[in-house]
Design a protein around this motif. Structure first.
Motif, PDB file in Angstrom:
ATOM      1  N   UNK A  64       0.840  -1.196   0.000  1.00  0.00           N
ATOM      2  CA  UNK A  64       0.000   0.000   0.000  1.00  0.00           C
ATOM      3  C   UNK A  64       0.874   1.244   0.000  1.00  0.00           C
ATOM      4  N   UNK A  65       0.374   2.268  -0.667  1.00  0.00           N
ATOM      5  CA  UNK A  65       0.983   3.596  -0.641  1.00  0.00           C
ATOM      6  C   UNK A  65       0.101   4.450   0.262  1.00  0.00           C
ATOM      7  N   UNK A  66       0.712   5.065   1.228  1.00  0.00           N
ATOM      8  CA  UNK A  66      -0.046   5.904   2.155  1.00  0.00           C
ATOM      9  C   UNK A  66       0.457   7.333   2.036  1.00  0.00           C
ATOM     10  N   UNK A  87      11.015   3.648  11.051  1.00  0.00           N
ATOM     11  CA  UNK A  87      11.472   2.585  11.945  1.00  0.00           C
ATOM     12  C   UNK A  87      10.501   1.405  12.034  1.00  0.00           C
ATOM     13  N   UNK A  88       9.257   1.591  11.599  1.00  0.00           N
ATOM     14  CA  UNK A  88       8.317   0.477  11.593  1.00  0.00           C
ATOM     15  C   UNK A  88       8.766  -0.553  10.558  1.00  0.00           C
ATOM     16  N   UNK A  89       8.750  -1.844  10.895  1.00  0.00           N
ATOM     17  CA  UNK A  89       9.219  -2.862   9.944  1.00  0.00           C
ATOM     18  C   UNK A  89       8.339  -2.973   8.702  1.00  0.00           C
ATOM     19  N   UNK A  90       7.109  -2.549   8.767  1.00  0.00           N
ATOM     20  CA  UNK A  90       6.216  -2.614   7.611  1.00  0.00           C
ATOM     21  C   UNK A  90       6.600  -1.598   6.533  1.00  0.00           C
ATOM     22  N   UNK A  91       7.298  -0.541   6.936  1.00  0.00           N
ATOM     23  CA  UNK A  91       7.640   0.547   6.017  1.00  0.00           C
ATOM     24  C   UNK A  91       8.816   0.137   5.139  1.00  0.00           C
ATOM     25  N   UNK A  92       8.568   0.133   3.825  1.00  0.00           N
ATOM     26  CA  UNK A  92       9.606  -0.224   2.862  1.00  0.00           C
ATOM     27  C   UNK A  92      10.270   1.007   2.261  1.00  0.00           C
ATOM     28  N   UNK A  93       9.509   2.094   2.109  1.00  0.00           N
ATOM     29  CA  UNK A  93      10.041   3.347   1.566  1.00  0.00           C
ATOM     30  C   UNK A  93       9.292   4.515   2.198  1.00  0.00           C
ATOM     31  N   UNK A 107       4.238   0.582   2.264  1.00  0.00           N
ATOM     32  CA  UNK A 107       4.301  -0.440   3.295  1.00  0.00           C
ATOM     33  C   UNK A 107       3.923  -1.789   2.712  1.00  0.00           C
ATOM     34  N   UNK A 108       4.262  -2.827   3.466  1.00  0.00           N
ATOM     35  CA  UNK A 108       3.961  -4.189   3.061  1.00  0.00           C
ATOM     36  C   UNK A 108       3.335  -4.906   4.243  1.00  0.00           C
ATOM     37  N   UNK A 116      -4.551  -2.308   7.323  1.00  0.00           N
ATOM     38  CA  UNK A 116      -5.539  -1.451   7.989  1.00  0.00           C
ATOM     39  C   UNK A 116      -5.176  -1.214   9.450  1.00  0.00           C
ATOM     40  N   UNK A 117      -4.744  -2.261  10.148  1.00  0.00           N
ATOM     41  CA  UNK A 117      -4.350  -2.112  11.551  1.00  0.00           C
ATOM     42  C   UNK A 117      -3.115  -1.238  11.699  1.00  0.00           C
ATOM     43  N   UNK A 118      -2.175  -1.387  10.777  1.00  0.00           N
ATOM     44  CA  UNK A 118      -0.971  -0.548  10.820  1.00  0.00           C
ATOM     45  C   UNK A 118      -1.364   0.923  10.693  1.00  0.00           C
ATOM     46  N   UNK A 119      -2.220   1.226   9.725  1.00  0.00           N
ATOM     47  CA  UNK A 119      -2.625   2.615   9.499  1.00  0.00           C
ATOM     48  C   UNK A 119      -3.411   3.149  10.692  1.00  0.00           C
TER      49      UNK A 119
END
Length: 161
Positions: A64-66, A87-93, A107-108, A116-119
């Motif tokens: 997802x792009x946020x 610093x969140x591991x879900x964040x790729x860029x 994010x991945x 959805x929970x991450x956001x």
């Protein structure tokens, strides 16, 4: 130095000997230049580029792009909140953007619920985050100059009557 860096951008698996032959430098000179590029933080990592459609693990992930609007912090601007986000591991860029929003995050997650929970629980609750807009990646055609779609020509022969 730029010539060696360009060669490594194209193919990080080139041997020192091949790079030396291509640049007309000695292997020792090439080794020194590559070490300097690594020590100076110019080269951060060597990685394989994998087609996500052919990699079972990547294919099952949700990307997802946020787009995030934030309130910059006094004396730190956008850097302090960006530091917390990347610093969140879900964040790729993570990118600082111009235009209608401030930060763009890729994010991945394992599934839509994870994203959805991450956001809702991690990202939007950060101090300074004013709003988020989430877009899901449905298919990747090209990324970092790599085309992922194969040429799917119709290979059937025509029948003439």
């Amino acid at each position: 130095m730029d010539e060696i860096l360009d060669l490594l951008r194209q193919n990080a698996r080139l041997s020192v000997e091949d790079i030396a032959a291509m640049t007309k430098k000695t292997t020792d000179e090439v080794k020194q230049i590559i070490k300097k590029l690594e020590d100076d933080g110019v080269i951060l990592k060597y990685a394989a580029i994998v087609n996500p459609e052919k990699d079972k693990v990547a294919k099952d992930k949700v990307v997802a792009e946020i787009q995030i609007q934030v309130q910059p912090q006094r004396e730190h601007g956008f850097d302090a909140i960006a530091d917390r986000i990347y610093r969140f591991p879900q964040v790729k860029s993570l990118y600082l953007m111009s235009g209608g929003y401030d930060l763009k995050v890729l994010i991945e997650g394992d599934n839509l619920k994870d994203v959805a929970l991450f956001v809702s629980e991690k990202l939007s609750t950060l101090e300074g985050v004013r709003s988020t807009k989430t877009n899901f990646v449905l298919k990747t055609y090209k990324e970092n100059d790599i085309v992922y779609v194969e040429d799917e020509r119709d290979r059937r022969e025509t029948v003439q009557s």
